[in-house]
Design a protein around this motif. Structure first.
Motif, mmCIF file in Angstrom:
data_model
loop_
_atom_site.group_PDB
_atom_site.id
_atom_site.type_symbol
_atom_site.label_atom_id
_atom_site.label_comp_id
_atom_site.label_asym_id
_atom_site.label_seq_id
_atom_site.Cartn_x
_atom_site.Cartn_y
_atom_site.Cartn_z
ATOM 1 N N THR A 35 0.832 -1.195 0.000
ATOM 2 C CA THR A 35 0.000 0.000 0.000
ATOM 3 C C THR A 35 0.875 1.257 0.000
ATOM 4 O OG1 THR A 35 -0.083 0.180 2.403
ATOM 5 C CG2 THR A 35 -1.763 -1.206 1.346
ATOM 6 N N GLU A 36 0.274 2.380 -0.296
ATOM 7 C CA GLU A 36 1.006 3.649 -0.280
ATOM 8 C C GLU A 36 1.526 3.952 1.131
ATOM 9 O OE1 GLU A 36 2.955 6.503 -2.134
ATOM 10 O OE2 GLU A 36 1.684 5.046 -3.147
ATOM 11 N N ASP A 37 0.735 3.626 2.161
ATOM 12 C CA ASP A 37 1.177 3.826 3.542
ATOM 13 C C ASP A 37 2.428 2.999 3.847
ATOM 14 O OD1 ASP A 37 -0.849 5.621 4.077
ATOM 15 O OD2 ASP A 37 -2.174 4.116 4.987
ATOM 16 N N MET A 38 2.466 1.765 3.349
ATOM 17 C CA MET A 38 3.641 0.913 3.554
ATOM 18 C C MET A 38 4.871 1.521 2.881
ATOM 19 S SD MET A 38 2.106 -2.820 2.804
ATOM 20 C CE MET A 38 1.315 -3.831 4.028
ATOM 21 N N LYS A 39 4.679 2.021 1.664
ATOM 22 C CA LYS A 39 5.794 2.636 0.938
ATOM 23 C C LYS A 39 6.338 3.844 1.697
ATOM 24 C CE LYS A 39 4.155 1.261 -3.628
ATOM 25 N NZ LYS A 39 3.626 1.721 -4.911
ATOM 26 N N ILE A 40 5.445 4.666 2.223
ATOM 27 C CA ILE A 40 5.865 5.851 2.983
ATOM 28 C C ILE A 40 6.651 5.428 4.217
ATOM 29 C CG2 ILE A 40 5.020 7.771 4.383
ATOM 30 C CD1 ILE A 40 2.687 7.993 2.304
ATOM 31 N N LEU A 41 6.146 4.431 4.939
ATOM 32 C CA LEU A 41 6.831 3.942 6.134
ATOM 33 C C LEU A 41 8.223 3.402 5.791
ATOM 34 C CD1 LEU A 41 6.819 3.269 9.156
ATOM 35 C CD2 LEU A 41 5.719 1.104 8.564
ATOM 36 N N LEU A 42 8.312 2.615 4.729
ATOM 37 C CA LEU A 42 9.610 2.077 4.322
ATOM 38 C C LEU A 42 10.581 3.183 3.914
ATOM 39 C CD1 LEU A 42 8.458 -1.061 2.320
ATOM 40 C CD2 LEU A 42 9.671 -1.036 4.507
ATOM 41 N N ASP A 43 10.085 4.184 3.190
ATOM 42 C CA ASP A 43 10.932 5.311 2.799
ATOM 43 C C ASP A 43 11.445 6.065 4.023
ATOM 44 O OD1 ASP A 43 10.690 4.720 0.117
ATOM 45 O OD2 ASP A 43 9.090 6.189 -0.241
ATOM 46 N N GLU A 44 10.581 6.249 5.022
ATOM 47 C CA GLU A 44 11.009 6.912 6.264
ATOM 48 C C GLU A 44 12.094 6.103 6.962
ATOM 49 O OE1 GLU A 44 7.490 7.469 8.613
ATOM 50 O OE2 GLU A 44 6.680 9.004 7.274
ATOM 51 N N ARG A 45 11.904 4.792 7.032
ATOM 52 C CA ARG A 45 12.895 3.939 7.685
ATOM 53 C C ARG A 45 14.223 3.946 6.938
ATOM 54 N NH1 ARG A 45 9.274 -1.310 9.545
ATOM 55 N NH2 ARG A 45 8.083 -0.191 11.114
ATOM 56 N N ARG A 46 14.163 3.935 5.605
ATOM 57 C CA ARG A 46 15.403 3.987 4.820
ATOM 58 C C ARG A 46 16.145 5.303 5.041
ATOM 59 N NH1 ARG A 46 12.125 2.283 0.375
ATOM 60 N NH2 ARG A 46 12.136 0.037 0.299
ATOM 61 N N SER A 47 15.406 6.389 5.126
ATOM 62 C CA SER A 47 16.052 7.697 5.251
ATOM 63 C C SER A 47 16.692 7.901 6.623
ATOM 64 C CB SER A 47 15.051 8.823 4.973
ATOM 65 O OG SER A 47 14.075 8.882 5.992
ATOM 66 N N THR A 48 16.222 7.174 7.643
ATOM 67 C CA THR A 48 16.780 7.346 8.983
ATOM 68 C C THR A 48 17.715 6.207 9.395
ATOM 69 O OG1 THR A 48 14.878 6.256 10.017
ATOM 70 C CG2 THR A 48 14.778 8.662 9.770
ATOM 71 N N SER A 49 17.885 5.219 8.525
ATOM 72 C CA SER A 49 18.732 4.079 8.889
ATOM 73 C C SER A 49 20.208 4.430 8.724
ATOM 74 C CB SER A 49 18.379 2.861 8.043
ATOM 75 O OG SER A 49 18.647 3.118 6.684
#
Length: 70
Positions: free
Chosen positions: A35-49
Motif C-alpha cells: 500500500t502507499e502507507d507501507m511505501k511511505i513507512l519504508l521510505d522513512e525507515r530507509r532515510s533514517t537508517s
C-alpha cells in the motif's frame, strides 16, 4: 505432484532456463501488494537508517526465534 523450489544465482539463471526448456515446468510468481502507507513507512525507515546498524542476513537468521522453539 512434486513441487521443487530452487535458488538460482543470477549469473546462472539464463543457463538454467535453457536447460529446463526441455521439461514441462510452471513458473509461479507470488506478488505482494504494497500500500502507499507501507511505501511511505519504508521510505522513512530507509532515510533514517544507518549502515552501522545493519546486520548481515546470515547473522540475522541465527537470531530468529520461532514460537515453537524455546
Amino acid at each position: 505432484m512434486t513441487q521443487i523450489t530452487l535458488n538460482i544465482p543470477d549469473n546462472e539463471l539464463t543457463f538454467f532456463m535453457k536447460l529446463i526448456e526441455k521439461f514441462n515446468y510452471e513458473t509461479v510468481v507470488d506478488e505482494i501488494a504494497v500500500t502507499e502507507d507501507m511505501k511511505i513507512l519504508l521510505d522513512e525507515r530507509r532515510s533514517t537508517s544507518k549502515t552501522d546498524d545493519f546486520i548481515p542476513w546470515n547473522d540475522a537468521k541465527k537470531q530468529l526465534r520461532f514460537k515453537s522453539e524455546k
